[in-house]
Write a protein that holds these residues in place. Structure first.
Motif, PDB file in Angstrom:
ATOM      1  N   LEU A  75       0.669  -1.282  -0.024  1.00 49.01           N
ATOM      2  CA  LEU A  75       0.056   0.002   0.091  1.00 49.01           C
ATOM      3  C   LEU A  75       0.715   1.323   0.135  1.00 49.01           C
ATOM      4  CD1 LEU A  75      -2.729  -0.679   2.585  1.00 49.01           C
ATOM      5  CD2 LEU A  75      -2.877  -1.030   0.006  1.00 49.01           C
ATOM      6  N   GLU A  76       0.323   2.459  -0.659  1.00 44.98           N
ATOM      7  CA  GLU A  76       1.016   3.681  -0.513  1.00 44.98           C
ATOM      8  C   GLU A  76      -0.118   4.659   0.003  1.00 44.98           C
ATOM      9  OE1 GLU A  76       3.928   5.396  -3.503  1.00 44.98           O
ATOM     10  OE2 GLU A  76       1.855   6.142  -4.153  1.00 44.98           O
ATOM     11  N   PHE A  77       0.489   5.458   1.207  1.00 50.44           N
ATOM     12  CA  PHE A  77      -0.213   6.047   1.933  1.00 50.44           C
ATOM     13  C   PHE A  77       0.123   7.710   1.508  1.00 50.44           C
ATOM     14  CE2 PHE A  77      -0.492   2.542   5.039  1.00 50.44           C
ATOM     15  CZ  PHE A  77      -1.865   2.639   5.209  1.00 50.44           C
ATOM     16  N   ARG A  78      -0.895   8.161   0.721  1.00 53.96           N
ATOM     17  CA  ARG A  78      -0.679   9.417   0.114  1.00 53.96           C
ATOM     18  C   ARG A  78      -1.312  10.600   1.089  1.00 53.96           C
ATOM     19  NH1 ARG A  78       0.226  10.111  -5.710  1.00 53.96           N
ATOM     20  NH2 ARG A  78       1.645   8.089  -6.212  1.00 53.96           N
ATOM     21  N   ASP A  79      -2.090  10.304   1.936  1.00 56.38           N
ATOM     22  CA  ASP A  79      -2.603  11.357   2.905  1.00 56.38           C
ATOM     23  C   ASP A  79      -2.588  10.980   4.275  1.00 56.38           C
ATOM     24  OD1 ASP A  79      -3.568  13.845   3.501  1.00 56.38           O
ATOM     25  OD2 ASP A  79      -5.298  13.969   2.561  1.00 56.38           O
ATOM     26  N   ILE A  80      -2.262  11.759   5.269  1.00 51.19           N
ATOM     27  CA  ILE A  80      -2.497  11.415   6.572  1.00 51.19           C
ATOM     28  C   ILE A  80      -3.089  12.763   7.147  1.00 51.19           C
ATOM     29  CG2 ILE A  80      -0.046  12.374   7.141  1.00 51.19           C
ATOM     30  CD1 ILE A  80      -0.399   9.775   9.341  1.00 51.19           C
ATOM     31  N   GLU A  81      -3.804  12.900   8.055  1.00 44.70           N
ATOM     32  CA  GLU A  81      -4.629  13.676   8.799  1.00 44.70           C
ATOM     33  C   GLU A  81      -4.595  13.310  10.343  1.00 44.70           C
ATOM     34  OE1 GLU A  81      -5.931  16.628   7.569  1.00 44.70           O
ATOM     35  OE2 GLU A  81      -5.376  15.992   5.452  1.00 44.70           O
ATOM     36  N   ALA A  82      -4.000  14.149  11.012  1.00 42.02           N
ATOM     37  CA  ALA A  82      -3.754  14.085  12.626  1.00 42.02           C
ATOM     38  C   ALA A  82      -4.403  15.025  13.235  1.00 42.02           C
ATOM     39  CB  ALA A  82      -2.136  14.108  12.852  1.00 42.02           C
ATOM     40  N   THR A  83      -4.798  14.672  14.577  1.00 40.35           N
ATOM     41  CA  THR A  83      -5.282  15.628  15.465  1.00 40.35           C
ATOM     42  C   THR A  83      -4.635  15.855  16.555  1.00 40.35           C
ATOM     43  OG1 THR A  83      -6.758  13.892  16.444  1.00 40.35           O
ATOM     44  CG2 THR A  83      -7.732  14.824  14.413  1.00 40.35           C
ATOM     45  N   SER A  84      -3.610  15.116  16.804  1.00 37.67           N
ATOM     46  CA  SER A  84      -2.683  14.989  17.878  1.00 37.67           C
ATOM     47  C   SER A  84      -1.615  14.037  17.945  1.00 37.67           C
ATOM     48  CB  SER A  84      -3.567  14.790  19.195  1.00 37.67           C
ATOM     49  OG  SER A  84      -4.113  13.426  19.162  1.00 37.67           O
ATOM     50  N   ALA A  85      -0.952  14.116  19.058  1.00 40.43           N
ATOM     51  CA  ALA A  85       0.224  13.071  18.997  1.00 40.43           C
ATOM     52  C   ALA A  85      -0.440  11.611  19.173  1.00 40.43           C
ATOM     53  CB  ALA A  85       1.077  13.387  20.178  1.00 40.43           C
ATOM     54  N   SER A  86      -1.496  11.460  19.513  1.00 43.12           N
ATOM     55  CA  SER A  86      -2.008  10.045  19.684  1.00 43.12           C
ATOM     56  C   SER A  86      -2.824   9.541  18.503  1.00 43.12           C
ATOM     57  CB  SER A  86      -2.774  10.204  20.760  1.00 43.12           C
ATOM     58  OG  SER A  86      -2.003  10.474  22.084  1.00 43.12           O
ATOM     59  N   ASN A 124      -8.261   9.701  -3.514  1.00 42.97           N
ATOM     60  CA  ASN A 124      -7.377  10.619  -3.769  1.00 42.97           C
ATOM     61  C   ASN A 124      -6.740  11.544  -2.759  1.00 42.97           C
ATOM     62  OD1 ASN A 124      -6.861  10.693  -7.061  1.00 42.97           O
ATOM     63  ND2 ASN A 124      -9.137  11.040  -6.563  1.00 42.97           N
ATOM     64  N   CYS A 125      -7.654  11.969  -1.780  1.00 43.35           N
ATOM     65  CA  CYS A 125      -7.285  12.972  -0.781  1.00 43.35           C
ATOM     66  C   CYS A 125      -8.437  13.087   0.334  1.00 43.35           C
ATOM     67  CB  CYS A 125      -6.776  14.320  -1.481  1.00 43.35           C
ATOM     68  SG  CYS A 125      -8.291  14.957  -2.472  1.00 43.35           S
ATOM     69  N   MET A 126      -7.915  13.542   1.463  1.00 44.98           N
ATOM     70  CA  MET A 126      -8.864  13.598   2.566  1.00 44.98           C
ATOM     71  C   MET A 126      -8.462  14.924   3.383  1.00 44.98           C
ATOM     72  SD  MET A 126      -8.838  10.866   5.612  1.00 44.98           S
ATOM     73  CE  MET A 126      -6.990  10.821   5.868  1.00 44.98           C
ATOM     74  N   ALA A 127      -9.700  15.141   4.041  1.00 46.17           N
ATOM     75  CA  ALA A 127      -9.468  16.407   4.956  1.00 46.17           C
ATOM     76  C   ALA A 127     -10.527  16.239   6.159  1.00 46.17           C
ATOM     77  CB  ALA A 127      -9.778  17.791   4.181  1.00 46.17           C
ATOM     78  N   MET A 128     -10.247  16.852   7.062  1.00 49.41           N
ATOM     79  CA  MET A 128     -10.930  16.733   8.333  1.00 49.41           C
ATOM     80  C   MET A 128     -11.230  18.152   8.972  1.00 49.41           C
ATOM     81  SD  MET A 128      -9.495  13.309  10.367  1.00 49.41           S
ATOM     82  CE  MET A 128     -11.382  13.217  11.303  1.00 49.41           C
ATOM     83  N   SER A 129     -12.279  18.285   9.542  1.00 44.32           N
ATOM     84  CA  SER A 129     -12.686  19.380  10.317  1.00 44.32           C
ATOM     85  C   SER A 129     -12.401  19.134  11.640  1.00 44.32           C
ATOM     86  CB  SER A 129     -14.291  19.748  10.306  1.00 44.32           C
ATOM     87  OG  SER A 129     -14.929  18.855  11.061  1.00 44.32           O
ATOM     88  N   GLU A 130     -12.477  20.469  12.741  1.00 49.01           N
ATOM     89  CA  GLU A 130     -12.191  20.342  13.742  1.00 49.01           C
ATOM     90  C   GLU A 130     -13.257  19.566  14.735  1.00 49.01           C
ATOM     91  OE1 GLU A 130     -12.442  23.021  12.111  1.00 49.01           O
ATOM     92  OE2 GLU A 130     -10.705  23.940  12.274  1.00 49.01           O
ATOM     93  N   THR A 131     -14.537  19.185  14.224  1.00 49.89           N
ATOM     94  CA  THR A 131     -15.589  18.442  14.952  1.00 49.89           C
ATOM     95  C   THR A 131     -15.556  17.072  14.597  1.00 49.89           C
ATOM     96  OG1 THR A 131     -16.865  18.787  13.073  1.00 49.89           O
ATOM     97  CG2 THR A 131     -17.256  20.447  14.559  1.00 49.89           C
TER      98      THR A 131
END
Length: 339
Positions: A75-86, A124-131
């Motif tokens: 697998l190839e991970f093209r996107d990562i969205e992190a909310t914290s260190a955890s 293709n791509c991913m995004a997240m909101s604060e909620t």
């Protein structure tokens, strides 16, 4: 060095030296991985995603790293969205079930598969909101939009009737940096590619459907919008180009109040892959030819690097660059305000 000093150097022609313009610190990340996705929830916490199903995490500003492999190495991970260190969400790409979303809540030690796309679905791509709401943009399938929505970061459903018009033949996205969709300032923005027209899809967070708007960016197979940055429902920046034609223009455009205005061309060859706007308004772009920065108060670009750089992220005055063959670097931008 102050922003005025940078502008003075540019006017005097003294910014041709990459190191003299903005010093970069190369970080000791694994060199056997092509890093593509990057997320910085805080100045010291950096998450990377890339080839060989590999995720990297640093909690000390890139001085040291932990590495994880959520799935099989193909697998190839093209996107990562992190909310914290955890907590982080990683998106892999490909057809035949290779497009997947994985989640960790314990700093990468354990990963759970949250969504696996159908055999003909390419995300293709991913995004997240604060909620915790998330949208994932994929290539259209059978003349229908193919997106995925996660209302709470836990439950993910395919969404097809979410745009005010049907997709154009072949319309999809460029998975170059995982930033063809972004959420900021209560607005979701998507950039499309691979069709006869590259389009901007835009929606307020409480809206039902995205509005499709034709853009002047290069269009056609392997051409379109690779990265977006929303300021409001009526104002956004778009970056991209044509992967098969390095001379295609424009590559960086401002959309405001229904009008598109090309911005000054950065000193990089080829289509732009990533776009990051710093708090003071400076614009950072990158692609396989390097990275460049446009200070907010000056029309002279600063060439930062000649490395093969696919992505960038900035937080609290610290900017990080990620690219091929394990390249990861950081720099400080003096004019940036603390987030």
């Amino acid at each position: 060095m102050t922003l005025r000093a940078f502008a003075l150097l540019a006017a005097m022609g003294l910014t041709s030296s990459i190191e003299a313009a903005v010093p970069l610190e190369v970080l000791p990340a694994r060199t056997d991985i092509n890093w593509i996705g990057i997320s910085t929830p805080s100045a010291d916490v950096i998450w990377l995603s890339g080839s060989s199903s590999t995720i990297g995490r640093s909690v000390d500003g890139g001085a040291s790293w932990d590495y994880f492999q959520p799935a099989s190495a193909d697998l190839e991970f093209r996107d990562i969205e992190a909310t914290s260190a955890s907590e982080a969400y990683a998106l892999s790409i490909g057809k035949g079930g290779a497009s997947r979303i994985y989640h960790t809540g314990d700093g990468g030690r354990n990963w759970q598969l949250h969504y696996r796309a159908g055999s003909n679905q390419f995300l293709n791509c991913m995004a997240m909101s604060e909620t915790g709401e998330a949208w994932v943009y994929g290539d259209s399938v059978d003349s229908l939009w193919s997106m995925v929505r996660g209302a709470d970061g836990r439950n993910w459903l395919t969404a097809r009737n979410v745009v005010d018009s049907k997709p154009l033949p072949g319309e999809g996205g460029l998975a170059a940096s995982g930033s063809c969709i972004r959420y900021k300032n209560n607005v979701w923005v998507i950039g499309t590619a691979n069709a006869t027209t590259a389009r901007l899809l835009i929606k307020r967070d409480f809206g039902i459907r995205f509005k499709a708007i034709d853009s002047p960016l290069p269009a056609g197979p392997s051409a379109g919008i690779a990265s977006v940055w929303p300021f409001s429902q009526r104002h956004a920046l778009l970056a991209g180009g044509d992967l098969n034609n390095s001379e295609a223009r424009p590559r960086l455009v401002r959309y405001e109040d229904g009008e598109f205005t090309p911005l000054s061309e950065p000193p990089l060859a080829g289509a732009l892959y990533s776009l990051t706007v710093l708090p003071d308004g400076a614009i950072l772009v990158s692609n396989p030819d390097g990275a460049a920065l446009l200070p907010a108060a000056n029309e002279a670009w600063l060439r930062l690097s000649e490395e093969n750089i696919w992505n960038s992220a900035c937080v609290a005055g610290h900017c990080y660059l990620a690219g091929k063959s394990g390249y990861v670097a950081k720099f400080s931008w003096p004019a940036a305000a603390t987030d």
